[in-house]
Design a protein around this motif. Structure first.
Motif, PDB file in Angstrom:
ATOM      1  N   SER A   4       4.648   8.508   2.791  1.00 22.79           N
ATOM      2  CA  SER A   4       3.499   7.963   2.076  1.00 22.79           C
ATOM      3  C   SER A   4       2.353   8.958   2.054  1.00 22.79           C
ATOM      4  CB  SER A   4       3.053   6.654   2.733  1.00 22.79           C
ATOM      5  OG  SER A   4       1.891   6.145   2.124  1.00 22.79           O
ATOM      6  N   ASN A  27       1.748   0.734  -3.613  1.00 18.09           N
ATOM      7  CA  ASN A  27       1.715  -0.727  -3.691  1.00 18.09           C
ATOM      8  C   ASN A  27       0.577  -1.158  -4.611  1.00 18.09           C
ATOM      9  OD1 ASN A  27       3.858  -1.218  -1.916  1.00 18.09           O
ATOM     10  ND2 ASN A  27       2.533  -0.940  -0.147  1.00 18.09           N
ATOM     11  N   ASN A  28       0.932  -1.872  -5.669  1.00 17.60           N
ATOM     12  CA  ASN A  28      -0.074  -2.348  -6.616  1.00 17.60           C
ATOM     13  C   ASN A  28       0.410  -3.691  -7.172  1.00 17.60           C
ATOM     14  OD1 ASN A  28      -2.129  -2.690  -8.415  1.00 17.60           O
ATOM     15  ND2 ASN A  28      -1.656  -0.911  -9.682  1.00 17.60           N
ATOM     16  N   GLU A  29       0.054  -4.745  -6.469  1.00 22.00           N
ATOM     17  CA  GLU A  29       0.491  -6.080  -6.853  1.00 22.00           C
ATOM     18  C   GLU A  29      -0.712  -7.006  -6.900  1.00 22.00           C
ATOM     19  OE1 GLU A  29       3.183  -9.659  -4.957  1.00 22.00           O
ATOM     20  OE2 GLU A  29       3.851  -7.583  -4.692  1.00 22.00           O
ATOM     21  N   ARG A  41       3.924  -7.352 -10.125  1.00 22.78           N
ATOM     22  CA  ARG A  41       4.052  -5.964  -9.706  1.00 22.78           C
ATOM     23  C   ARG A  41       3.580  -5.056 -10.831  1.00 22.78           C
ATOM     24  NH1 ARG A  41       4.447  -2.633  -5.260  1.00 22.78           N
ATOM     25  NH2 ARG A  41       5.529  -0.735  -5.820  1.00 22.78           N
ATOM     26  N   GLY A  79       3.651   1.283  -9.931  1.00 21.28           N
ATOM     27  CA  GLY A  79       3.937   1.693  -8.557  1.00 21.28           C
ATOM     28  C   GLY A  79       3.738   3.175  -8.333  1.00 21.28           C
TER      29      GLY A  79
END
Length: 420
Positions: free
Chosen positions: A299, A307-309, A314, A317
């Motif tokens: 990472s 992470n993009n929710e 979702r 990404g």
């Protein structure tokens, strides 16, 4: 909710701390500390950036008994501050993209107060700052790579010069800067007025023997004194840069001589050779205590999706890490790794490529190699290639079930073959 109740919910991690807003010529510093009644007090000062100014900053922090400071990673300007404060206090280097200032309070003093406030409540995530020895390795390997890119630029200029003079050597030789190509270029920059086929024969080496006449035709053009002067300058510059690169290599090997065992274990991975192993070690260091897991280091390097929710949906990404030195190195290593025959990485790449495309697949391969390197460095294990048939054997039962189901739908029975 009262202010005290809100503070208790958020929590105070560092009762005494400092925020630094660093610029080229000035540093705004704000120390937060409680007085004898427990009321927050602010002490704000502005310092210069000369070394004696930074020493006064250090003494000022020690007078306040400040154990930790936070500052933005603004270009290279944080380095002088870190050099002075490294041995005195804990320095938290913060990525500028992670800090959102309060609207309407955008001043140097306001930035330092905002940094100090975030640090006090533990809301800042510090960047990875390796040891001084590793930082020296980084300086050498990164500068070496810049020299290599510069050499590549000058080689491209040489190709353009030959095209402008109707010289087509690179249409015959695979590498213009191989032995034969360099011999021919040295022949062109010599003061001889005319060249004959016998001169070309003396320059040819290796597999190019037998192509003397074609090489002789390739140098028949409009190569004038103007081109000769430029070619001399280009070749001299390339030779100088290549000599500097060899000196970088020698210095890097000298500084990393105590890590030879680790470097040899890293080179067991597909795609990793002498240069790339030194570059990876310079970026990570021999001690990975800052990274609790391999996923954390992937990472950090930007080799995993972000992470993009929101509202259960979702979204993109894409990793927030756009540019990273280690990411570039690992992508180059991955491209080399998938070319190795009978390799797990080659098999995995082509399986992913059919579904996800080449670019995403090569990032996935770089991710897996980096996870392996993490365990090689941290756990001291050997790097082991799983083999080309690993995925086939792992999914054998599922594959047989799918084939049996397809055969039944077509009116056939799948019968195992008996060996005699």
């Amino acid at each position: 909710m009262t202010r005290n109740e809100d503070s208790k919910i958020i929590g105070i991690v560092h009762p005494i701390c400092c925020g630094l807003d660093v610029h080229k010529e000035s540093i705004s510093a704000c120390v937060i500390f409680p007085d004898k009644d427990g009321v927050d007090q602010y002490d704000i000062m502005v310092f210069g950036t000369f070394t004696d100014d930074l020493m006064r900053l250090r003494s000022w922090l020690l007078d306040h008994a400040c154990p930790v400071v936070a500052m933005e990673s603004t270009g290279i300007y944080w380095r002088p501050v870190h050099n002075v404060l490294e041995d005195a206090v804990l320095v938290v280097l913060v990525n500028a993209r992670d800090i959102k200032n309060v609207p309407g309070r955008k001043t140097d003093i306001g930035d330092s107060k905002w940094l100090a406030g975030l640090l006090r409540h533990g809301l800042l995530r510090g960047s990875f700052i390796p040891l001084k020895e590793v930082r020296e390795w980084r300086d050498l390997t990164r500068l070496r790579k810049q020299y290599v890119h510069t050499v590549g630029d000058y080689r491209k200029r040489t190709h353009k010069l030959f095209e402008s003079a109707n010289i087509k050597i690179d249409s015959v030789v695979s590498d213009l800067f191989g032995i034969t190509g360099r011999n021919l270029m040295n022949l062109l920059v010599s003061d001889r007025e005319s060249l004959i086929l016998a001169d070309i024969v003396l320059c040819v080496r290796g597999k190019l023997r037998g192509k003397e006449e074609e090489l002789y035709r390739s140098i028949q053009g409009f190569f004038s004194e103007h081109h000769r002067f430029i070619l001399k300058r280009l070749l001299n510059t390339i030779a100088l840069l290549e000599e500097e690169i060899s000196m970088f290599d020698a210095q890097i090997r000298h500084l990393m001589k105590d890590q030879n065992a680790l470097l040899n274990r890293m080179k067991q991975a597909a795609g990793i050779a002498d240069v790339s192993s030194c570059e990876i070690l310079a970026e990570l260091g021999p001690d990975l205590t800052e990274f609790p897991t391999g996923e954390a280091i992937a990472s950090w390097a930007g080799l995993c999706p972000g992470n993009n929710e929101s509202a259960g949906k979702r979204k993109s990404g894409r990793s927030p890490v756009r540019k990273h030195h280690l990411k570039t190195i690992m992508i180059e290593v991955a491209w080399a790794a998938i070319k190795k025959k009978v390799s797990y990485f080659k098999d995995k790449y082509y399986r992913l490529k059919a579904r996800r495309g080449a670019k995403k697949s090569i990032v996935a391969i770089a991710h897996r190699i980096l996870i392996g390197i993490y365990h090689v460095i941290k756990d001291g294990v050997e790097f082991r290639d799983l083999g080309e048939d690993y995925l086939t054997q792992r999914n054998k039962s599922l594959k047989l079930f799918q084939l049996r189901k397809q055969a039944q739908s077509l009116g056939f029975n799948l019968v195992p073959q008996t060996t005699r």
